[in-house]
Design a protein around this motif. Structure first.
Motif, PDB file in Angstrom:
ATOM      1  N   ILE A  57     -24.464   2.209 -18.901  1.00  0.00           N
ATOM      2  CA  ILE A  57     -25.026   0.864 -18.872  1.00  0.00           C
ATOM      3  C   ILE A  57     -25.330   0.469 -17.430  1.00  0.00           C
ATOM      4  CG2 ILE A  57     -23.811   0.116 -20.961  1.00  0.00           C
ATOM      5  CD1 ILE A  57     -21.963  -1.539 -19.069  1.00  0.00           C
ATOM      6  N   SER A  58     -26.171  -0.542 -17.280  1.00  0.00           N
ATOM      7  CA  SER A  58     -26.509  -1.089 -15.971  1.00  0.00           C
ATOM      8  C   SER A  58     -26.184  -2.574 -15.977  1.00  0.00           C
ATOM      9  CB  SER A  58     -27.999  -0.867 -15.680  1.00  0.00           C
ATOM     10  OG  SER A  58     -28.352  -1.410 -14.432  1.00  0.00           O
ATOM     11  N   ILE A  59     -25.447  -3.009 -14.961  1.00  0.00           N
ATOM     12  CA  ILE A  59     -24.982  -4.392 -14.852  1.00  0.00           C
ATOM     13  C   ILE A  59     -25.515  -4.990 -13.558  1.00  0.00           C
ATOM     14  CG2 ILE A  59     -22.931  -5.855 -14.604  1.00  0.00           C
ATOM     15  CD1 ILE A  59     -21.365  -3.564 -16.026  1.00  0.00           C
ATOM     16  N   PRO A  60     -26.166  -6.142 -13.609  1.00  0.00           N
ATOM     17  CA  PRO A  60     -26.626  -6.767 -12.360  1.00  0.00           C
ATOM     18  C   PRO A  60     -25.446  -7.067 -11.433  1.00  0.00           C
ATOM     19  CG  PRO A  60     -27.606  -7.838 -14.277  1.00  0.00           C
ATOM     20  CD  PRO A  60     -26.541  -6.933 -14.804  1.00  0.00           C
ATOM     21  N   THR A  61     -25.634  -6.839 -10.135  1.00  0.00           N
ATOM     22  CA  THR A  61     -24.588  -7.125  -9.161  1.00  0.00           C
ATOM     23  C   THR A  61     -24.611  -8.617  -8.842  1.00  0.00           C
ATOM     24  OG1 THR A  61     -24.856  -4.918  -8.212  1.00  0.00           O
ATOM     25  CG2 THR A  61     -23.641  -6.518  -6.896  1.00  0.00           C
ATOM     26  N   GLU A  62     -23.698  -9.339  -9.497  1.00  0.00           N
ATOM     27  CA  GLU A  62     -23.550 -10.772  -9.251  1.00  0.00           C
ATOM     28  C   GLU A  62     -22.341 -10.968  -8.338  1.00  0.00           C
ATOM     29  OE1 GLU A  62     -25.915 -12.571 -10.218  1.00  0.00           O
ATOM     30  OE2 GLU A  62     -26.860 -11.475 -11.861  1.00  0.00           O
ATOM     31  N   THR A  63     -21.488 -11.934  -8.612  1.00  0.00           N
ATOM     32  CA  THR A  63     -20.256 -12.079  -7.845  1.00  0.00           C
ATOM     33  C   THR A  63     -19.283 -10.990  -8.286  1.00  0.00           C
ATOM     34  OG1 THR A  63     -19.159 -13.513  -9.452  1.00  0.00           O
ATOM     35  CG2 THR A  63     -20.587 -14.582  -7.808  1.00  0.00           C
ATOM     36  N   PRO A  64     -18.275 -10.678  -7.474  1.00  0.00           N
ATOM     37  CA  PRO A  64     -17.292  -9.681  -7.887  1.00  0.00           C
ATOM     38  C   PRO A  64     -16.637 -10.016  -9.221  1.00  0.00           C
ATOM     39  CG  PRO A  64     -17.079 -10.088  -5.545  1.00  0.00           C
ATOM     40  CD  PRO A  64     -18.069 -11.091  -6.062  1.00  0.00           C
ATOM     41  N   THR A  65     -16.279 -11.270  -9.429  1.00  0.00           N
ATOM     42  CA  THR A  65     -15.615 -11.667 -10.678  1.00  0.00           C
ATOM     43  C   THR A  65     -16.520 -11.443 -11.878  1.00  0.00           C
ATOM     44  OG1 THR A  65     -14.281 -13.329  -9.521  1.00  0.00           O
ATOM     45  CG2 THR A  65     -14.510 -13.579 -11.907  1.00  0.00           C
ATOM     46  N   GLU A  66     -17.769 -11.883 -11.767  1.00  0.00           N
ATOM     47  CA  GLU A  66     -18.710 -11.740 -12.881  1.00  0.00           C
ATOM     48  C   GLU A  66     -19.020 -10.269 -13.160  1.00  0.00           C
ATOM     49  OE1 GLU A  66     -21.437 -15.765 -12.435  1.00  0.00           O
ATOM     50  OE2 GLU A  66     -21.700 -14.116 -10.994  1.00  0.00           O
ATOM     51  N   THR A  67     -19.256  -9.520 -12.116  1.00  0.00           N
ATOM     52  CA  THR A  67     -19.637  -8.115 -12.284  1.00  0.00           C
ATOM     53  C   THR A  67     -18.482  -7.302 -12.847  1.00  0.00           C
ATOM     54  OG1 THR A  67     -21.149  -8.327 -10.403  1.00  0.00           O
ATOM     55  CG2 THR A  67     -20.574  -6.094 -11.104  1.00  0.00           C
ATOM     56  N   LEU A  68     -17.292  -7.463 -12.282  1.00  0.00           N
ATOM     57  CA  LEU A  68     -16.152  -6.658 -12.728  1.00  0.00           C
ATOM     58  C   LEU A  68     -15.735  -7.017 -14.152  1.00  0.00           C
ATOM     59  CD1 LEU A  68     -14.078  -6.420  -9.447  1.00  0.00           C
ATOM     60  CD2 LEU A  68     -15.209  -4.565 -10.666  1.00  0.00           C
TER      61      LEU A  68
END
Length: 286
Positions: free
Chosen positions: A27-38
């Motif tokens: 999967i591919s996840i947009p790099t947002e804030t560390p909390t949101e991304t992780l």
């Protein structure tokens, strides 16, 4: 299952594979804030029985295991990710062996294991896109010391007619400042894919890239140099770079035949994630 994360400044690519590196899901996840991304990273891996993981991250990162900030993303331009203990948070969630390196080191390893450098014991991988970064494999091992290489920030000799100042906020006219995608766009006022193949800028790009490859070759003597990234989608660059590199070397040292020495990535956008999976496999076997 083997787990892998290619942590990029724009997106996190997460994947799981079997022991033969056959990807089961990616999967591919947009790099947002560390909390949101992780949160999304954890949601993905929580569904699988991961036994080891390879992580290749954008940087700079701390790879010195003796350091108090080992596993951290450090002085990145992405403000919200500065001084983030990425590896520590992953280890707190998953109690498995983890490999930790840069995204370009992982890509170099991927190309060595399954790509354009397969069968070699050494290679160099350079990505030329939004930035310029490189990783090297020497005697089958990823090259690093106190820190990791920052190949995009070496200085090169300026072309006499070139008045472009460069865009690197740290060094101005380092390699990244002169040839990365944003530098190319700043020079000519259009995206690389819009620039005609016969435009002068490609010879300018080749002039600086070849200088960098000469320096890497003289120091590291790789068996093959693999070039990736968005700028290198312009296939007309390869013959220009090879010709300029041969001219610069002036037969001082013997290099492999140029078409076999400076080559495009074989794995494309999969270099990094394959490299991370291969590192996870290596960790699991130790």
């Amino acid at each position: 299952m083997l787990g892998a994360i290619e942590a990029g400044g724009t997106k996190f690519v997460c994947a799981v594979s079997d022991d033969q590196l056959n990807i089961v899901e990616r999967i591919s996840i947009p790099t947002e804030t560390p909390t949101e991304t992780l949160a999304q990273v954890f949601a993905f891996f929580d569904r699988y029985p991961i036994k080891s993981m390879g992580v290749g991250s954008f940087g700079p990162i701390d790879i010195n295991e003796a350091s108090a900030t080992y596993g951290y993303i450090t002085s990145t331009p992405k403000i919200k990710w500065q001084d983030v203990d990425l590896l520590g948070q992953l280890k707190a969630r998953y109690d498995v062996p983890m490999a930790w390196t840069t995204d370009v080191n992982a890509a170099a390893y991927g190309e060595l294991i399954l790509g354009a450098a397969n069968g070699k014991s050494s290679c160099l991988y350079l990505t030329i896109g939004t930035g310029v970064g490189g990783g090297a494999i020497v005697n089958g091992e990823i090259l690093h010391g106190f820190g990791h290489p920052e190949m995009g920030h070496i200085k090169v000799k300026r072309m006499e007619s070139d008045e472009f100042e460069g865009i690197c906020p740290f060094h101005g006219d380092c390699v990244e400042g002169l040839v990365a995608g944003p530098a190319l766009e700043a020079r000519v006022g259009m995206k690389g894919q819009q620039v005609p193949e016969n435009h002068y800028v490609w010879r300018t790009q080749a002039y600086y890239i070849a200088q960098a490859l000469m320096n890497y070759s003289l120091v590291l003597s790789p068996e093959v140099i693999v070039l990736g990234g968005g700028v290198m989608h312009q296939q007309q660059l390869f013959p220009l770079i090879r010709k300029e590199l041969k001219r610069l070397m002036a037969d001082y040292v013997a290099l492999p035949e140029m078409e076999a020495f400076v080559v495009p990535t074989m794995l494309g956008n999969n270099s990094g994630i394959i490299g991370c999976l291969a590192l996870a496999k290596e960790k699991n076997n130790k």
